[in-house]
Design a protein around this motif. Structure first.
Motif, PDB file in Angstrom:
ATOM      1  N   ARG A   2       1.645 -40.594  50.689  1.00  0.00           N
ATOM      2  CA  ARG A   2       0.073 -40.975  51.277  1.00  0.00           C
ATOM      3  C   ARG A   2      -0.770 -40.758  50.183  1.00  0.00           C
ATOM      4  NH1 ARG A   2      -0.884 -43.455  55.763  1.00  0.00           N
ATOM      5  NH2 ARG A   2       0.606 -42.268  56.856  1.00  0.00           N
ATOM      6  N   ASP A   3      -0.949 -39.534  49.973  1.00  0.00           N
ATOM      7  CA  ASP A   3      -2.197 -38.967  49.147  1.00  0.00           C
ATOM      8  C   ASP A   3      -1.308 -38.241  47.635  1.00  0.00           C
ATOM      9  OD1 ASP A   3      -2.942 -37.319  52.030  1.00  0.00           O
ATOM     10  OD2 ASP A   3      -3.913 -39.196  51.183  1.00  0.00           O
ATOM     11  N   ARG A   4      -0.241 -38.776  47.225  1.00  0.00           N
ATOM     12  CA  ARG A   4       0.365 -38.369  46.094  1.00  0.00           C
ATOM     13  C   ARG A   4      -0.070 -39.695  44.803  1.00  0.00           C
ATOM     14  NH1 ARG A   4       3.510 -35.334  49.759  1.00  0.00           N
ATOM     15  NH2 ARG A   4       4.014 -33.353  48.808  1.00  0.00           N
ATOM     16  N   ARG A   5       0.084 -38.979  43.670  1.00  0.00           N
ATOM     17  CA  ARG A   5       0.044 -39.966  42.643  1.00  0.00           C
ATOM     18  C   ARG A   5       1.262 -39.597  42.068  1.00  0.00           C
ATOM     19  NH1 ARG A   5      -2.905 -42.965  39.260  1.00  0.00           N
ATOM     20  NH2 ARG A   5      -2.495 -43.023  37.020  1.00  0.00           N
ATOM     21  N   ALA A   6       2.114 -40.500  42.003  1.00  0.00           N
ATOM     22  CA  ALA A   6       3.606 -40.187  41.871  1.00  0.00           C
ATOM     23  C   ALA A   6       4.431 -41.707  41.214  1.00  0.00           C
ATOM     24  CB  ALA A   6       4.532 -39.732  42.997  1.00  0.00           C
ATOM     25  N   LEU A   7       5.318 -41.496  40.831  1.00  0.00           N
ATOM     26  CA  LEU A   7       6.090 -42.617  40.199  1.00  0.00           C
ATOM     27  C   LEU A   7       7.481 -42.401  40.910  1.00  0.00           C
ATOM     28  CD1 LEU A   7       6.742 -45.272  38.432  1.00  0.00           C
ATOM     29  CD2 LEU A   7       7.573 -43.694  36.701  1.00  0.00           C
TER      30      LEU A   7
END
Length: 780
Positions: free
Chosen positions: A106-111
Motif C-alpha cells: 500500500r505505502d511502498r514504491r516497489a516493482l
C-alpha cells in the motif's frame, strides 16, 4: 553514498547479450505505465529481458524489486499465496491473502515482477488490478505469452534476436561476429569449449544455425550446449535433419515452434531408447525429483529399477536433466521446454493416466512418511523433501480431482499434509485443496471425515469458523467405527477450545484424544497431542500437569533426537517455568525452542516464539528488549494463540510505565523487525543496547554496517563504497568480531536498535565499540 537496493532479483549468471533497443522500450514503458507486460513465444527471452530491465531500474524503487516465478502455478486461486511466498511473506491465517498483499504494497514504491503468467493470465490480471488500485506507487512488470488485458496495461512484444543476413557468397560479411544471435551463441559455446575461435567458415555455420533457430535465445543456448559432444558441422547437420522431419509432420505449425521442436528432437535423438522413454515418463513430475521418486513412478519391465541410476545419469550428461542438489540429497529438474515436449509424447503414448496415478501414489507415500516421521529423528529431512516437492504435490492433487476413482486419495493427501500447510506458511492453499476435494467427494467415508477434521484445524489456525466442518465430521464418526478418526477429531476439538480460551474443556478433549491415539497405536498422534495438552494445561494454570506432558513426550522413543515437536515442548516448559517463577529456566527453554525452530525453518513456530518472548525479559534490565518484542509480536502473530494476550497486556503495562515516552517508539521499531531479526532478539545473540554509553564503530565500519543492515552483499557494499570486495569482506568480519555476533542478521538488528538511540560513527580516530556483553574495550 549509492542508493541501497532491496528485493530478491537474482544476480545474472551469464552475460546479457544484445536487446538494447528492447530494454530501452520497456524502461520507457515502465516510466509511463504502471502495468507492463512482455509478450512473445516460448524461448524468446522474455524472462531474461524482464530481469535485466528490473535490475536497470532498481534505483527507482526504494522499497525493492521483487520477482515471483509462476511457471508451476496452474490454478488461479493459488496465485495470491504464490506471490505472498515469493515476497518472503507468510500466510498464518486470519486475513485474506489478497489483503496481506495489499497491506504490504500500500505505502511502498516497489516493482513486482510476475514471470510466466501464461497458465494463470486471468488470475494475474485480477490480482494486478487489485494491487494497482490499492498501491499508487506500485509498478508490475509481467512476462506472458498472452497480454493480461488489465486497465492501463502497456504490452511490449518481444521478438527473436537480431539475425545475420543471408550470405551473398561463400564468406560471411565482416560484421558477422557482432550480430546479437551469433554473439550469444559464441558466448555460451565458449563456456562449454573455452578458447573456441571459429574461422570464417565456422562463423558462417554458426550464422546458419542461428537463422534456422529463428533467433530464439533459448534454442540458441541449448544448441551451443550441444558442443560438448558435437562439432559445429555436426550440430548444423543434425538440426537440418530434425527440421526436415518436423516440417513434414507439422507443416501447419508456426515456424518458430517448428525450429524449437527441431532442437528438442535433436537432443532426443542423442538419447538411447530407454533414456528417451524415461525422459517421456518424467513429464509427470513438476519441479524437483529425486532418484527414488523416478524409480517409484517410472520403473517397470520396460525400465527396470536396477537400471534407473544409469539412465538418470545419462540424461544429466546430455543436459536433459539439470542437477538440483540440497542437504537432503541429490535432486534433478526437467527444464520447462523439455518437460512440455515430453508431456506431448506422454499424452500420445497412452501411458499418462497410469503414470499420473503412480505419481499420486508417490506423493501420498511421501506425505504419509513425512507425517509419521515429523516427530522422529529425520523430521527436518522429511520437511525439506516436502518443500522441494510442493509443485509435485499440486500436480498430484490436481490429477486426483480429475479422476473420480482417485478423489479419495487426493483428500487423504491434502489431509495428511495438515502440518505442512501450517509450517510452510501455506494455510490458504491447504484449505483450498481440502475444500475442492470435499466438494468432489461428498460420499460418507473415513477419508472425507479425516479431511473435514484437517480442514477444521486449518480454519482454526486461519481464525475462521470450524463448527460446521466439525459437525459433519462428528456425524460421520457416529456412523464409522474408526478409532483413528475419533482420536483426530477430539484433537481438533481440543485445539478449537484452546482458541476459544476454554482450557478446562480443551484439556478434557485432548486427554480423550491422547487415550484414543494410544488405543490406535498412533505414535505421531500421541506425541502431537502431548504437545498441545501440555500447552493447554499450562495456560490453564496447571503447570505440574503441563510439565508431566512434556516429560512424557521427551521419554518417548520417537523423541530421542531433535524433531519438530521438541521446540513446542520447550515453548511449554518456558511458559510453565515463568509461571512458576523460575525466569532463568524459562529463558533457557525459550532460547532452545527458538534455536530449534530456526534449524527446522518452522516459520509458524518462530512466530509463536516471538509472540511469547516479551514475557521472559527481566523487569528493568530487559525492558527495552521487551518493548521491541512486544512490537514484533504485533506483526508476527498467531491468531490461535490470542489466549496469551492477557499475559502480554500485563507485561506491556509494566514496560510502558518503566520506559515512559520511549515505549511507543520502541514498540513501533519492533513492529518493523523481520521475523528473523526478531528471532535474534529471542535467542539473545543480539542484546538490546544499554541506556547509556557510546556505541563506537569506526566511520568506515559504520558505513559497512549500514549497508549490511540494508541487505547488501559484500560485492554490492564494495561497489557502493568504491572498495574491493575483499576489503568489504574484511570490514564485515571485523564488525562481527567486535560485536561478538555470528550472522549478518544480527548486525541488521543491532543497527536498528542503535539508529533509534541516535548513535553514529566515530570521527575515525577511535576504534572502540560498545560490546553487548563486555562493555567498552580496546581493539588496538
Amino acid at each position: 553514498m549509492a542508493r541501497v537496493r532491496r528485493g530478491n532479483v537474482p544476480a545474472e549468471l551469464t552475460t546479457f547479450v544484445g536487446r538494447r533497443a528492447e530494454a530501452a522500450t520497456v524502461e520507457r514503458a515502465l516510466a509511463t505505465y504502471r502495468a507492463v507486460t512482455l509478450t512473445g513465444t516460448g524461448g524468446v527471452g522474455k524472462t531474461r529481458l524482464a530481469l535485466r530491465v528490473a535490475d536497470e531500474v532498481a534505483d527507482d524503487f526504494p522499497d525493492g524489486v521483487w520477482l515471483v516465478e509462476l511457471d508451476d502455478v496452474r490454478d488461479g486461486p493459488l496465485l495470491p499465496s504464490t506471490v505472498l511466498g515469493g515476497l518472503g511473506l507468510r500466510d498464518d491465517g486470519g486475513i485474506r491473502v489478497e489483503s496481506l498483499l495489499v497491506d504490504h504494497f500500500r505505502d511502498r514504491r516497489a516493482l513486482l515482477v510476475l514471470d510466466g503468467c501464461d497458465t494463470v493470465v486471468d488470475a494475474c490480471a485480477a490480482l494486478a488490478e487489485v494491487l494497482l488500485r490499492a498501491a499508487p506507487e506500485l509498478r508490475i512488470l509481467s512476462s506472458s505469452r498472452l497480454p493480461l488485458h488489465t486497465l492501463g496495461e502497456s504490452v511490449v512484444p518481444v521478438g527473436p534476436m537480431e539475425l545475420p543476413p543471408e550470405p551473398v557468397g561463400d564468406e560471411p560479411g565482416p560484421d558477422l561476429a557482432g550480430v546479437d544471435a551469433v554473439t550469444l551463441f559464441l558466448d555460451r559455446a565458449r563456456a562449454i569449449r573455452p578458447g573456441l575461435d571459429p574461422d570464417p567458415r565456422g562463423l558462417a555455420t554458426i550464422a546458419r544455425i542461428c537463422r534456422r533457430l529463428d533467433g530464439l535465445p533459448m534454442a540458441i543456448e541449448l544448441a551451443a550446449d550441444r558442443l560438448d559432444v558435437l562439432s559445429l558441422a555436426e550440430l548444423d547437420e543434425r538440426l537440418d535433419d530434425a527440421y526436415r522431419l518436423l516440417a513434414r509432420s507439422k507443416r501447419g505449425a508456426p515456424a518458430r515452434q517448428r525450429t524449437l521442436q527441431a532442437l528438442v528432437d535433436s537432443s532426443y535423438a542423442l538419447c538411447s531408447p530407454r533414456e528417451q522413454l524415461l525422459w517421456t515418463r518424467l513429464a509427470v513430475f513438476s519441479g524437483r525429483l529425486g532418484l527414488p521418486a523416478a524409480e517409484f513412478v517410472c520403473a517397470d519391465d520396460a525400465l527396470p529399477r536396477e537400471g534407473m541410476l544409469d539412465l538418470v545419469a545419462g540424461l544429466v550428461d546430455k543436459s536433459v536433466l539439470s542437477r538440483d542438489d540440497r542437504p537432503v540429497g541429490a535432486g534433478f529438474r526437467l527444464p520447462r521446454l523439455l518437460r512440455e515436449d515430453a508431456a506431448h509424447r506422454l499424452a500420445a503414448s497412452g501411458e499418462e493416466p497410469r503414470l499420473r496415478d503412480r505419481h499420486l501414489d508417490w506423493c501420498r507415500r511421501l506425505a504419509q512418511q513425512a507425517s509419521e516421521g515429523l516427530l522422529g529423528a529425520r523430521s527436518d529431512s522429511w520437511m525439506e523433501q516436502l518443500r522441494g516437492s510442493h509443485t509435485n504435490v499440486r500436480a498430484a492433487l490436481e490429477h486426483s480431482l480429475s479422476r473420480p476413482e482417485r478423489v479419495a486419495d487426493g483428500l487423504r493427501l491434502a489431509a495428511d499434509l495438515w502440518f505442512y500447510w501450517i509450517m510452510a506458511g501455506q494455510v490458504a492453499e491447504g484449505r483450498e485443496w481440502l475444500a475442492r476435494g470435499l466438494r468432489s467427494a461428498p460420499e460418507p467415508s473415513v477419508a472425507r471425515a479425516q479431511a473435514l477434521g484437517a480442514a477444521a484445524y486449518l480454519a482454526i489456525v486461519d481464525d475462521d469458523a470450524a463448527d460446521d466442518l466439525l459437525a459433519e465430521a462428528n456425524r460421520l464418526e457416529a456412523r464409522l467405527d474408526d478409532i483413528g478418526l475419533t482420536a483426530n477429531l477430539r484433537f481438533v476439538e481440543g485445539f478449537l477450545e484452546v482458541r476459544h480460551g476454554d482450557m478446562g474443556t480443551a484439556c478434557d478433549l485432548l486427554a480423550a484424544a491422547r487415550d484414543a491415539f494410544r488405543a490406535a497405536g498412533d505414535a505421531m498422534g500421541i506425541s502431537k497431542t502431548l504437545c498441545l495438552l501440555g500447552m493447554a494445561s499450562t495456560l490453564a494454570g496447571d503447570t505440574e500437569r503441563g510439565l508431566r506432558c512434556c516429560a512424557e513426550f521427551l521419554a518417548r522413543p520417537d523423541a530421542s533426537t531433535d524433531n519438530y515437536g521438541l521446540p513446542y515442548i520447550q515453548w511449554t516448559i518456558a511458559l510453565a517455568s515463568w509461571i512458576d517463577g523460575d525466569r532463568a529456566a524459562a529463558v533457557r527453554a525459550q532460547r532452545r525452542c527458538a534455536e530449534l525452530m530456526r534449524r527446522f525453518d518452522d516459520r509458524f513456530g518462530m512466530t509463536t516464539c516471538v509472540q511469547s518472548a516479551a514475557l521472559y525479559q527481566p523487569v528493568g534490565a530487559g525492558d527495552r528488549r521487551a518493548a521491541l518484542l512486544l512490537g514484533a509480536a504485533r506483526t508476527h502473530r498467531i491468531p490461535a494463540l490470542t489466549v496469551l494476550d492477557e499475559l502480554l497486556d500485563r507485561r506491556a503495562a509494566e514496560v510502558r510505565t518503566a520506559l515512559g515516552d520511549r515505549y511507543a517508539d520502541l514498540v513501533e521499531e519492533g513492529r518493523r523487525l523481520s521475523l528473523d531479526a526478531a528471532m535474534d532478539l529471542v535467542v539473545g545473540r543480539t542484546a538490546a543496547p544499554a541506556a547509556t554509553g557510546a556505541v563506537l564503530l569506526s566511520k568506515r565500519e559504520w558505513e559497512v554496517a549500514e549497508l549490511v543492515a540494508a541487505g547488501r552483499s559484500n560485492k554490492e557494499i564494495a561497489a557502493a563504497l568504491v572498495i574491493s570486495t575483499r576489503t568489504a569482506e574484511g570490514h564485515v568480519q571485523k564488525i562481527l568480531g567486535k560485536l561478538e555476533f555470528l550472522s549478518r542478521a544480527q548486525i541488521a538488528t543491532w543497527m536498528t536498535e542503535h539508529r533509534l538511540r541516535g548513535a553514529g560513527p566515530t570521527d575515525g580516530h577511535d576504534d572502540r565499540v560498545h560490546s553487548p556483553s563486555l562493555g567498552v574495550r580496546s581493539t588496538r
